[in-house]
Scaffold this motif. Structure first.
Motif, PDB file in Angstrom:
ATOM      1  N   ILE A   1      -0.003  13.440  33.307  1.00 25.01           N
ATOM      2  CA  ILE A   1       1.143  12.862  32.597  1.00 25.01           C
ATOM      3  C   ILE A   1       2.024  13.969  32.033  1.00 25.01           C
ATOM      4  O   ILE A   1       3.251  13.982  32.220  1.00 25.01           O
ATOM      5  CB  ILE A   1       0.669  11.935  31.459  1.00 25.01           C
ATOM      6  CG1 ILE A   1      -0.091  10.726  32.010  1.00 25.01           C
ATOM      7  CG2 ILE A   1       1.852  11.470  30.606  1.00 25.01           C
ATOM      8  CD1 ILE A   1      -0.734   9.870  30.941  1.00 25.01           C
ATOM      9  N   ASN A   2       1.393  14.910  31.329  1.00 22.33           N
ATOM     10  CA  ASN A   2       2.154  16.011  30.731  1.00 22.33           C
ATOM     11  C   ASN A   2       2.801  16.897  31.798  1.00 22.33           C
ATOM     12  O   ASN A   2       3.920  17.378  31.619  1.00 22.33           O
ATOM     13  CB  ASN A   2       1.244  16.846  29.827  1.00 22.33           C
ATOM     14  CG  ASN A   2       0.966  16.165  28.504  1.00 22.33           C
ATOM     15  OD1 ASN A   2       1.708  15.287  28.079  1.00 22.33           O
ATOM     16  ND2 ASN A   2      -0.106  16.552  27.847  1.00 22.33           N
ATOM     17  N   PHE A   3       2.079  17.094  32.893  1.00 26.21           N
ATOM     18  CA  PHE A   3       2.626  17.921  33.974  1.00 26.21           C
ATOM     19  C   PHE A   3       3.888  17.275  34.553  1.00 26.21           C
ATOM     20  O   PHE A   3       4.900  17.941  34.769  1.00 26.21           O
ATOM     21  CB  PHE A   3       1.581  18.105  35.075  1.00 26.21           C
ATOM     22  CG  PHE A   3       2.031  19.017  36.189  1.00 26.21           C
ATOM     23  CD1 PHE A   3       2.022  20.388  36.019  1.00 26.21           C
ATOM     24  CD2 PHE A   3       2.481  18.493  37.394  1.00 26.21           C
ATOM     25  CE1 PHE A   3       2.453  21.234  37.032  1.00 26.21           C
ATOM     26  CE2 PHE A   3       2.913  19.323  38.415  1.00 26.21           C
ATOM     27  CZ  PHE A   3       2.903  20.704  38.237  1.00 26.21           C
TER      28      PHE A   3
ATOM     29  N   TYR B   1      -8.214   5.765  21.656  1.00 24.20           N
ATOM     30  CA  TYR B   1      -6.958   5.773  20.904  1.00 24.20           C
ATOM     31  C   TYR B   1      -7.229   5.916  19.399  1.00 24.20           C
ATOM     32  O   TYR B   1      -6.580   6.700  18.701  1.00 24.20           O
ATOM     33  CB  TYR B   1      -6.186   4.475  21.143  1.00 24.20           C
ATOM     34  CG  TYR B   1      -5.188   4.508  22.268  1.00 24.20           C
ATOM     35  CD1 TYR B   1      -3.959   5.158  22.120  1.00 24.20           C
ATOM     36  CD2 TYR B   1      -5.446   3.878  23.474  1.00 24.20           C
ATOM     37  CE1 TYR B   1      -3.027   5.172  23.145  1.00 24.20           C
ATOM     38  CE2 TYR B   1      -4.521   3.877  24.513  1.00 24.20           C
ATOM     39  CZ  TYR B   1      -3.316   4.537  24.341  1.00 24.20           C
ATOM     40  OH  TYR B   1      -2.398   4.548  25.351  1.00 24.20           O
ATOM     41  N   ALA B   2      -8.175   5.121  18.905  1.00 18.77           N
ATOM     42  CA  ALA B   2      -8.495   5.155  17.478  1.00 18.77           C
ATOM     43  C   ALA B   2      -8.973   6.547  17.061  1.00 18.77           C
ATOM     44  O   ALA B   2      -8.548   7.089  16.032  1.00 18.77           O
ATOM     45  CB  ALA B   2      -9.554   4.112  17.149  1.00 18.77           C
ATOM     46  N   ILE B   3      -9.851   7.135  17.870  1.00 17.73           N
ATOM     47  CA  ILE B   3     -10.363   8.477  17.569  1.00 17.73           C
ATOM     48  C   ILE B   3      -9.227   9.488  17.561  1.00 17.73           C
ATOM     49  O   ILE B   3      -9.167  10.383  16.704  1.00 17.73           O
ATOM     50  CB  ILE B   3     -11.448   8.874  18.594  1.00 17.73           C
ATOM     51  CG1 ILE B   3     -12.702   8.017  18.383  1.00 17.73           C
ATOM     52  CG2 ILE B   3     -11.797  10.355  18.473  1.00 17.73           C
ATOM     53  CD1 ILE B   3     -13.731   8.145  19.483  1.00 17.73           C
TER      54      ILE B   3
ATOM     55  N   LEU C   1     -12.391  12.337  28.797  1.00 14.44           N
ATOM     56  CA  LEU C   1     -11.715  11.776  29.964  1.00 14.44           C
ATOM     57  C   LEU C   1     -10.323  11.278  29.581  1.00 14.44           C
ATOM     58  O   LEU C   1      -9.350  11.468  30.326  1.00 14.44           O
ATOM     59  CB  LEU C   1     -12.540  10.633  30.557  1.00 14.44           C
ATOM     60  CG  LEU C   1     -11.909   9.859  31.720  1.00 14.44           C
ATOM     61  CD1 LEU C   1     -11.667  10.791  32.906  1.00 14.44           C
ATOM     62  CD2 LEU C   1     -12.806   8.689  32.132  1.00 14.44           C
ATOM     63  N   PHE C   2     -10.237  10.643  28.417  1.00 19.93           N
ATOM     64  CA  PHE C   2      -8.952  10.152  27.903  1.00 19.93           C
ATOM     65  C   PHE C   2      -7.973  11.314  27.737  1.00 19.93           C
ATOM     66  O   PHE C   2      -6.806  11.232  28.160  1.00 19.93           O
ATOM     67  CB  PHE C   2      -9.189   9.448  26.564  1.00 19.93           C
ATOM     68  CG  PHE C   2      -7.952   8.989  25.853  1.00 19.93           C
ATOM     69  CD1 PHE C   2      -7.181   7.951  26.349  1.00 19.93           C
ATOM     70  CD2 PHE C   2      -7.550   9.588  24.662  1.00 19.93           C
ATOM     71  CE1 PHE C   2      -6.033   7.517  25.683  1.00 19.93           C
ATOM     72  CE2 PHE C   2      -6.421   9.160  23.990  1.00 19.93           C
ATOM     73  CZ  PHE C   2      -5.655   8.130  24.510  1.00 19.93           C
ATOM     74  N   VAL C   3      -8.428  12.404  27.145  1.00 22.37           N
ATOM     75  CA  VAL C   3      -7.571  13.569  26.922  1.00 22.37           C
ATOM     76  C   VAL C   3      -7.212  14.241  28.251  1.00 22.37           C
ATOM     77  O   VAL C   3      -6.056  14.615  28.482  1.00 22.37           O
ATOM     78  CB  VAL C   3      -8.266  14.578  25.982  1.00 22.37           C
ATOM     79  CG1 VAL C   3      -7.438  15.863  25.859  1.00 22.37           C
ATOM     80  CG2 VAL C   3      -8.476  13.964  24.605  1.00 22.37           C
ATOM     81  N   PHE C   4      -8.210  14.369  29.138  1.00 23.35           N
ATOM     82  CA  PHE C   4      -7.957  15.035  30.415  1.00 23.35           C
ATOM     83  C   PHE C   4      -7.008  14.220  31.289  1.00 23.35           C
ATOM     84  O   PHE C   4      -6.221  14.783  32.055  1.00 23.35           O
ATOM     85  CB  PHE C   4      -9.272  15.270  31.160  1.00 23.35           C
ATOM     86  CG  PHE C   4      -9.123  16.166  32.357  1.00 23.35           C
ATOM     87  CD1 PHE C   4      -8.958  17.529  32.192  1.00 23.35           C
ATOM     88  CD2 PHE C   4      -9.131  15.644  33.643  1.00 23.35           C
ATOM     89  CE1 PHE C   4      -8.797  18.369  33.288  1.00 23.35           C
ATOM     90  CE2 PHE C   4      -8.976  16.472  34.752  1.00 23.35           C
ATOM     91  CZ  PHE C   4      -8.810  17.845  34.570  1.00 23.35           C
TER      92      PHE C   4
END
Length: 403
Positions: free
Chosen positions: A377-379, A173-175, A369-372
């Protein structure tokens, strides 16, 4: 057919990514604002709070320690739907407590209620907005006062994390926020363009609310108000030294719900404002309208972008018998190099903001992994019609002196 689809996806995503890469060039520029007037603006510090008894006191304490004249700001905690001692803890810490008497289901509705309440209060120059789990750097109001005196009516501060090293998720999250602050906000600010509001730690002059109103129609009031600023030609500044420390969830289940709300809210904004942004952008050659409109496409673009590796994987499976060892090796090397490049960028980013690589190695290595994990969710958010605004439990009581 699959190859044609792959090329189409590659072209679309390449142009979309290229735009944001070009906009990121602003990080290499430096902008020094010229203070136009010498004035101590009066701030109404607004905190929407729902069952935040564990963290509200430390936020108020950090605000009480601001390097800014005490007579020029007042702290208001707007309690809504509370079943705990938030109001009691807020009063004990020294804030003025206002009970929201209207039925509200989002933070945006709480803010609307508050702005309407203060509409006739001519002593207020600007609102400073925080979440109840925040703690605030001593210079926040002073830096934001400089932004207002430099001509900005709206300004976003730098969003940091108070529990960055809890686990790989909080580090991720911080990144993510560091990426947004540097490549989305600071880069645009340096180029003289408008930045984006980002949830908490921002300031709005009262006259902007009085003039344009505040009536959020989505669950992401910050993303929505960014569009309203673009439509109404209100440029958003970025104050990198006005720091807010936010609490990030260390639970993947809670993170899923939170990010689902963010993505759903962005899709709501896309449906509600994209036609207006596009029309005004073309008619008045308003760059900010185009910029916000493209940002609203991020949910769709993320889904489309991730179709590319899926198509490539399907292509490999279909033509597996014809693959040579060299072809497989090249693909593996490309994937490894891309991943390592991302790791290096994240390490540099942590170093830029004086964060320890050792303490945040999980976020550095697992950020992809966080982004993937955002893909499903977006779908889902492309098709759902509603999304509840679930409160997130905060319990990390951290004093500002310990950050």
């Amino acid at each position: 057919m699959l190859k044609i689809l792959t090329y189409i996806v590659m072209v679309i995503t390449s142009f979309y990514l290229l735009y944001f890469v070009v906009m990121a060039i602003g990080i290499f520029k430096k902008k020094k604002e010229k203070v136009l007037v010498d004035k101590k603006n009066n701030f109404a510090v607004i905190i929407a709070a729902r069952n935040e008894e564990a963290v509200i006191a430390n936020l108020i304490k950090s605000l009480k320690k601001q390097n800014y004249p005490k007579e020029h700001y007042e702290i208001y905690v707007i309690v809504n739907n509370c079943t705990d001692n938030t109001a009691i803890e807020a009063k004990k810490a020294g804030a003025k407590v206002i009970s929201c008497t209207e039925k509200v289901s989002t933070k945006g509705e709480v803010l609307k209620y508050t702005f309407d309440l203060f509409k006739d209060n001519n002593k207020i120059d600007a609102y400073a907005i925080f979440d109840a789990d925040n703690i605030v750097h001593h210079d926040f109001l002073a830096k934001m006062n400089d932004m207002i005196n430099s001509g900005y009516s709206v300004a976003q501060g730098f969003r940091d994390t108070k529990n960055i090293s809890d686990n790989w998720l909080t580090s991720s999250y911080a990144i993510l926020y560091y990426f947004q602050s540097l490549f989305l906000n600071e880069s645009r600010y340096n180029m003289g363009r408008s930045s984006f509001l980002n949830g908490t730690g921002f300031v709005i002059k009262k006259e902007v609310i009085d003039k344009h109103g505040f009536n959020p129609k989505t669950v992401t009031e910050d993303v929505e108000f960014t569009a309203m600023c673009a439509i109404n030609n209100e440029k958003i500044g970025f104050a990198t030294d006005a720091i807010t420390y936010d609490e990030q969830t260390n639970s993947f289940d809670v993170s899923w719900k939170q990010r689902k709300r963010w993505s759903f809210g962005t899709m709501e904004c896309l449906r509600e404002y994209f036609p207006t942004l596009l029309k005004k952008g073309i008619k008045e050659r308003n760059f900010e309208c185009f910029d916000v409109g493209l940002f609203y496409l991020s949910v769709i673009s993320h889904v489309v972008f991730n179709l590319l590796p899926i198509f490539l994987l399907i292509n490999i499976i279909i033509h597996f018998d014809s693959l040579t060892f060299d072809n497989m090796l090249y693909k593996i090397i490309f994937i490894v190099i891309s991943y390592l490049f991302g790791v290096v960028v994240r390490i540099i980013l942590l170093k830029r903001y004086n964060k320890s690589f050792k303490d945040n190695i999980g976020g550095v290595l697992l950020f992809d992994l966080f982004v993937f994990s955002w893909l499903p969710i977006n779908f889902i958010c492309l098709f759902i019609k509603s999304c509840n605004w679930d409160s997130i439990k905060h319990n990390r009581s951290v004093d500002i002196e310990n950050v």
